[in-house]
Design a protein around this motif. Structure first.
Motif: not given
Length: 315
Positions: A37-43, A83-90, A130-142
């Motif tokens: 979650d890269c959007d400061p609105q943190a939606t 399972p298979n889904l994590a979040l970097v909180p905004g 990389r630490s999460d061994a993610s296959d795909i990262v989705l960046l939600d930009l503001g």
């Protein structure tokens, strides 16, 4: 690991809903996914976590939070969602870094850059994935053309563009093209000075997704068809993908999917804290709502399959 920046500089076209639902569908298909979650609105964070959990994450020193706002002093924190889904909180406090990042960028351009905050965001995202061994990262930009998003794009392999059939979306696309070209030149100049600190900018156009936010119930607003027909040409003009273009998204290979407007499902999904395509009668999705749930799932299954196929082809 593949990192996709989902970016539009126009607010209100369904960008965050797209990231949220796409992340869940990719996880359903066996991909290990990290949402950022890269959007400061943190939606996006509000969709994923309870208010109580968000309040706990936002407590304490702003610069040392376990959210994206603490990227300078702390490793990016990952919240497991399923399972298979994590979040970097905004974090709403993330917006306070805009000026700091703009100053650091200017210094990096003018001098031999040292280890400044300019590259911390993109490197932090890469390390977290990389630490999460993610296959795909989705960046939600503001929806901004400011310093925060410029500092993030170094992490992205691809750019996915949500577009609505509207004047605002087309005008935003026109502004986006020159800005991205400027960012690319600036990033390459800095990266050439210190390749050990700045990742090589890739950011290939992946395609676009039509979000039908201009629909009223099942009927389009009068200008819907006119703006829909302009999307392929406007997208190519922005990303220099060729002069000729199809007459509409249906025949355009750059269109990865069309998401039908489902106004009755989102309130139920918010209450149930789950994607619209996972709603059940127990969540209030009864009668015609279940038809909408099936259409929503079909939309996202097609979109996800197209994205995975495009990634496989482009890499």
């Amino acid at each position: 690991m593949t990192c996709i920046a989902v970016f539009s500089n126009v607010a209100g076209i369904g960008k965050t809903n797209l990231v949220y639902h796409l992340g869940h569908m990719l996880a359903d298909m066996g991909q290990r996914v990290l949402l950022v979650d890269c959007d400061p609105q943190a939606t996006l964070t509000s969709l994923c976590l309870s208010e109580e959990r968000i309040e706990a994450l936002w407590q304490g020193d702003v610069d040392r939070r376990t959210t994206i706002a603490g990227f300078i002093d702390e490793p990016l924190h990952l919240e497991a969602l399923r399972p298979n889904l994590a979040l970097v909180p905004g974090d709403a406090a993330f917006a306070a870094h805009e000026d700091e990042l703009a100053i650091a960028w200017a210094e990096a351009e003018q001098e031999d850059p040292s280890e400044t905050t300019t590259s911390f965001l993109s490197l932090g995202i890469i390390w977290a994935a990389r630490s999460d061994a993610s296959d795909i990262v989705l960046l939600d930009l503001g929806p901004s053309l400011g310093a925060i998003n410029r500092a993030i794009i170094g992490a992205a392999d691809f750019l996915l563009t949500p577009l609505a059939p509207s004047l605002q979306s087309m005008a935003g696309l026109q502004a986006l093209g020159p800005t991205l070209r400027d960012w690319r030149k600036q990033w390459q100049t800095i990266q050439a000075k210190r390749p050990d600190l700045f990742p090589r900018l890739i950011l290939q156009p992946l395609g676009y997704v039509v979000t039908q936010t201009g629909m009223r119930l099942t009927h389009p607003v009068p200008s819907y068809a006119r703006w829909l027909a302009r999307i392929p040409g406007a997208y190519r003009q922005t990303f220099y993908r060729g002069d000729g273009h199809p007459s509409g998204p249906a025949s355009d290979p750059e269109c990865l999917g069309v998401l039908h407007h489902q106004p009755g499902l989102m309130p139920l999904a918010l209450d149930a804290r789950k994607p619209m395509f996972d709603l059940r009668p127990a969540d209030g999705a009864i009668g015609s709502h279940m038809d909408s749930v099936r259409r929503c799932r079909e939309d996202y299954e097609r979109l996800t399959a197209q994205i995975l196929a495009r990634i496989s082809t482009e890499q």
